[in-house]
Design a protein around this motif. Sequence first.
Motif, PDB file in Angstrom:
ATOM      1  N   ARG A  12      -1.856   8.578  19.748  1.00 29.15           N
ATOM      2  CA  ARG A  12      -1.457   7.492  20.648  1.00 29.15           C
ATOM      3  C   ARG A  12       0.056   7.323  20.676  1.00 29.15           C
ATOM      4  NH1 ARG A  12      -6.005   2.665  20.263  1.00 29.15           N
ATOM      5  NH2 ARG A  12      -7.837   4.028  20.389  1.00 29.15           N
ATOM      6  N   ILE A  13       0.699   7.530  19.535  1.00 28.92           N
ATOM      7  CA  ILE A  13       2.159   7.433  19.491  1.00 28.92           C
ATOM      8  C   ILE A  13       2.785   8.515  20.364  1.00 28.92           C
ATOM      9  CG2 ILE A  13       4.182   7.723  18.015  1.00 28.92           C
ATOM     10  CD1 ILE A  13       2.884   5.059  17.690  1.00 28.92           C
ATOM     11  N   THR A  35      -8.239   5.934  13.183  1.00 29.64           N
ATOM     12  CA  THR A  35      -7.838   6.831  12.109  1.00 29.64           C
ATOM     13  C   THR A  35      -6.367   7.195  12.260  1.00 29.64           C
ATOM     14  OG1 THR A  35      -8.445   8.799  13.373  1.00 29.64           O
ATOM     15  CG2 THR A  35     -10.166   7.771  12.020  1.00 29.64           C
ATOM     16  N   ILE A  36      -5.798   7.773  11.210  1.00 34.84           N
ATOM     17  CA  ILE A  36      -4.390   8.160  11.257  1.00 34.84           C
ATOM     18  C   ILE A  36      -4.165   9.233  12.317  1.00 34.84           C
ATOM     19  CG2 ILE A  36      -4.742   9.833   9.404  1.00 34.84           C
ATOM     20  CD1 ILE A  36      -1.540   7.812  10.204  1.00 34.84           C
ATOM     21  N   MET A  45     -14.348   6.779  -9.233  1.00 28.24           N
ATOM     22  CA  MET A  45     -13.960   6.436  -7.866  1.00 28.24           C
ATOM     23  C   MET A  45     -12.795   5.445  -7.901  1.00 28.24           C
ATOM     24  SD  MET A  45     -16.266   4.808  -4.783  1.00 28.24           S
ATOM     25  CE  MET A  45     -17.322   6.246  -4.795  1.00 28.24           C
ATOM     26  N   SER A  46     -11.812   5.677  -7.033  1.00 33.11           N
ATOM     27  CA  SER A  46     -10.626   4.827  -7.029  1.00 33.11           C
ATOM     28  C   SER A  46     -10.967   3.420  -6.548  1.00 33.11           C
ATOM     29  CB  SER A  46      -9.559   5.439  -6.117  1.00 33.11           C
ATOM     30  OG  SER A  46      -8.472   4.559  -5.984  1.00 33.11           O
ATOM     31  N   SER A  47     -10.333   2.426  -7.204  1.00 29.38           N
ATOM     32  CA  SER A  47     -10.562   1.033  -6.817  1.00 29.38           C
ATOM     33  C   SER A  47      -9.472   0.518  -5.895  1.00 29.38           C
ATOM     34  CB  SER A  47     -10.626   0.150  -8.069  1.00 29.38           C
ATOM     35  OG  SER A  47      -9.411   0.217  -8.787  1.00 29.38           O
ATOM     36  N   PHE A  48      -8.488   1.373  -5.573  1.00 26.30           N
ATOM     37  CA  PHE A  48      -7.405   0.973  -4.683  1.00 26.30           C
ATOM     38  C   PHE A  48      -7.781   1.375  -3.260  1.00 26.30           C
ATOM     39  CE2 PHE A  48      -5.478   2.004  -8.810  1.00 26.30           C
ATOM     40  CZ  PHE A  48      -4.956   0.760  -9.135  1.00 26.30           C
ATOM     41  N   THR A  49      -8.078   0.396  -2.443  1.00 31.25           N
ATOM     42  CA  THR A  49      -8.555   0.677  -1.093  1.00 31.25           C
ATOM     43  C   THR A  49      -7.863  -0.217  -0.077  1.00 31.25           C
ATOM     44  OG1 THR A  49     -10.341  -0.957  -1.247  1.00 31.25           O
ATOM     45  CG2 THR A  49     -10.837   1.298  -1.960  1.00 31.25           C
ATOM     46  N   CYS A  50      -7.955   0.196   1.173  1.00 36.56           N
ATOM     47  CA  CYS A  50      -7.577  -0.646   2.309  1.00 36.56           C
ATOM     48  C   CYS A  50      -8.807  -0.746   3.194  1.00 36.56           C
ATOM     49  CB  CYS A  50      -6.398  -0.047   3.084  1.00 36.56           C
ATOM     50  SG  CYS A  50      -5.991  -0.980   4.592  1.00 36.56           S
ATOM     51  N   LEU A  51      -9.469  -1.870   3.131  1.00 38.29           N
ATOM     52  CA  LEU A  51     -10.691  -2.046   3.909  1.00 38.29           C
ATOM     53  C   LEU A  51     -10.397  -2.066   5.399  1.00 38.29           C
ATOM     54  CD1 LEU A  51     -12.440  -4.781   1.731  1.00 38.29           C
ATOM     55  CD2 LEU A  51     -12.807  -2.314   1.694  1.00 38.29           C
ATOM     56  N   ASN A  52      -9.199  -2.475   5.743  1.00 33.13           N
ATOM     57  CA  ASN A  52      -8.851  -2.561   7.157  1.00 33.13           C
ATOM     58  C   ASN A  52      -8.767  -1.179   7.801  1.00 33.13           C
ATOM     59  OD1 ASN A  52      -7.990  -4.247   9.438  1.00 33.13           O
ATOM     60  ND2 ASN A  52      -6.059  -3.167   9.223  1.00 33.13           N
ATOM     61  N   CYS A  53      -8.206  -0.199   7.070  1.00 38.16           N
ATOM     62  CA  CYS A  53      -8.052   1.156   7.601  1.00 38.16           C
ATOM     63  C   CYS A  53      -9.134   2.106   7.099  1.00 38.16           C
ATOM     64  CB  CYS A  53      -6.675   1.715   7.241  1.00 38.16           C
ATOM     65  SG  CYS A  53      -5.295   0.766   7.938  1.00 38.16           S
ATOM     66  N   GLY A  54      -9.911   1.667   6.097  1.00 37.56           N
ATOM     67  CA  GLY A  54     -10.992   2.494   5.583  1.00 37.56           C
ATOM     68  C   GLY A  54     -10.524   3.688   4.782  1.00 37.56           C
ATOM     69  N   VAL A  55      -9.507   3.488   3.923  1.00 42.51           N
ATOM     70  CA  VAL A  55      -8.990   4.593   3.113  1.00 42.51           C
ATOM     71  C   VAL A  55      -8.900   4.159   1.652  1.00 42.51           C
ATOM     72  CG1 VAL A  55      -7.702   5.718   4.953  1.00 42.51           C
ATOM     73  CG2 VAL A  55      -6.639   3.868   3.679  1.00 42.51           C
ATOM     74  N   ARG A  56      -8.897   5.151   0.762  1.00 42.79           N
ATOM     75  CA  ARG A  56      -8.770   4.914  -0.671  1.00 42.79           C
ATOM     76  C   ARG A  56      -7.487   5.563  -1.183  1.00 42.79           C
ATOM     77  NH1 ARG A  56     -13.309   3.125  -3.322  1.00 42.79           N
ATOM     78  NH2 ARG A  56     -15.217   3.003  -2.064  1.00 42.79           N
ATOM     79  N   PHE A  57      -6.987   5.036  -2.307  1.00 38.90           N
ATOM     80  CA  PHE A  57      -5.739   5.530  -2.864  1.00 38.90           C
ATOM     81  C   PHE A  57      -5.910   5.793  -4.354  1.00 38.90           C
ATOM     82  CE2 PHE A  57      -4.992   2.510   0.542  1.00 38.90           C
ATOM     83  CZ  PHE A  57      -4.266   3.279   1.437  1.00 38.90           C
ATOM     84  N   ALA A  58      -5.163   6.775  -4.830  1.00 42.07           N
ATOM     85  CA  ALA A  58      -5.262   7.139  -6.239  1.00 42.07           C
ATOM     86  C   ALA A  58      -4.529   6.151  -7.130  1.00 42.07           C
ATOM     87  CB  ALA A  58      -4.708   8.553  -6.448  1.00 42.07           C
ATOM     88  N   THR A  59      -3.463   5.538  -6.603  1.00 40.03           N
ATOM     89  CA  THR A  59      -2.658   4.615  -7.399  1.00 40.03           C
ATOM     90  C   THR A  59      -2.347   3.358  -6.597  1.00 40.03           C
ATOM     91  OG1 THR A  59      -0.552   5.556  -6.661  1.00 40.03           O
ATOM     92  CG2 THR A  59      -1.590   6.555  -8.606  1.00 40.03           C
ATOM     93  N   LYS A 108       2.879  -0.839   4.138  1.00 35.03           N
ATOM     94  CA  LYS A 108       4.146  -0.898   4.867  1.00 35.03           C
ATOM     95  C   LYS A 108       4.154  -0.005   6.102  1.00 35.03           C
ATOM     96  CE  LYS A 108       6.707  -1.598   0.525  1.00 35.03           C
ATOM     97  NZ  LYS A 108       7.781  -1.048  -0.352  1.00 35.03           N
ATOM     98  N   THR A 109       3.125   0.798   6.300  1.00 39.78           N
ATOM     99  CA  THR A 109       3.126   1.774   7.384  1.00 39.78           C
ATOM    100  C   THR A 109       2.808   1.126   8.729  1.00 39.78           C
ATOM    101  OG1 THR A 109       0.776   2.304   7.051  1.00 39.78           O
ATOM    102  CG2 THR A 109       2.400   3.584   5.796  1.00 39.78           C
ATOM    103  N   HIS A 110       3.267   1.789   9.785  1.00 38.88           N
ATOM    104  CA  HIS A 110       2.966   1.330  11.140  1.00 38.88           C
ATOM    105  C   HIS A 110       1.467   1.428  11.425  1.00 38.88           C
ATOM    106  CE1 HIS A 110       7.176   1.106  11.736  1.00 38.88           C
ATOM    107  NE2 HIS A 110       7.388   2.398  11.805  1.00 38.88           N
ATOM    108  N   TRP A 111       0.836   2.427  10.864  1.00 37.95           N
ATOM    109  CA  TRP A 111      -0.609   2.605  11.072  1.00 37.95           C
ATOM    110  C   TRP A 111      -1.375   1.385  10.572  1.00 37.95           C
ATOM    111  CZ3 TRP A 111      -4.142   5.500   7.232  1.00 37.95           C
ATOM    112  CH2 TRP A 111      -5.451   5.533   7.716  1.00 37.95           C
TER     113      TRP A 111
END
Length: 262
Positions: free
Chosen positions: A50-51, A43-44, A1-15, A24-27
């Motif tokens: 909304r945009i 969610t995205i 399981m990937s350890s790169f996460t954003c707890l604020n948006c609830g997503v995980r990243f591979a790198t 850096k994203t507006h989301w």
Amino acid sequence: MSSFTCLNCGVRFATAEMQREHYKTHWHRYNLKRKLAELPPVTIEEFEKRIIQQKTEDAAAQEDQSLYCKACRKVFKSKNAHDNHLDSRKHKDNLQQYLAQSNGPIEGGSSNSSNAMDAELEVSVKSTRAAARAAAAAAAAEEEVEVDEAMLEDGGDSDEWEDVEFENPIERNDCIFCPHHSEDLLENIKHMSIVHSFFIPDAEFCIDVEGLLTYLAEKVCRDFICLWCNEKGRTFYSLDAVRNHMTEKVHCKMLHEGAALA
């Protein structure tokens, strides 16, 4: 399981690179603002909806405010531009010609004066597609451009999600945790190590020290996130606030315990 996460948006990243790009994203920034307002993240998919909805509403509001000058056959996208046009000499000349053609010669009679006033009130109306096309054709034929002074004062169209320029302190050889400036990257690392007890865990395995420090500086100096508390700690609203917290709590170090790193 990937350890790169954003707890604020609830997503995980591979790198880690994907995680840095996400910050850096507006989301992500939108969800940070919602977090400050104690609102749940979106969610995205919901963010993109909304945009689109906001752009649609803005376009509709802009169209509703459009005004068409019959005398000059021009469309104005704001009331301010339209009002400025009404004060122009060219409009007044065209208005006299328009009223003369519509009502005939205007003499001193009260009836004619009343008719002239009524006609003048009818000169400016809400624009329609036909009026807009007529105005565009007239503008192309005359090769004239109406300048919206309100837009000039505001500096042009504003973008709600325009990026704010961020100068990374590492690129300037500045300390992440205080305003101290060093001559080069090595001196900067020495300063942070001696003054702030900062260190890089397992430094012998780090192949891009400058890239790592640049990423850490973005978290602290741009996103106002404590390196040790990460996103689970307090929310800070300024660079001074997060720096004071990290200095007082001796948190000028990477979170390297357990599964998390930085």
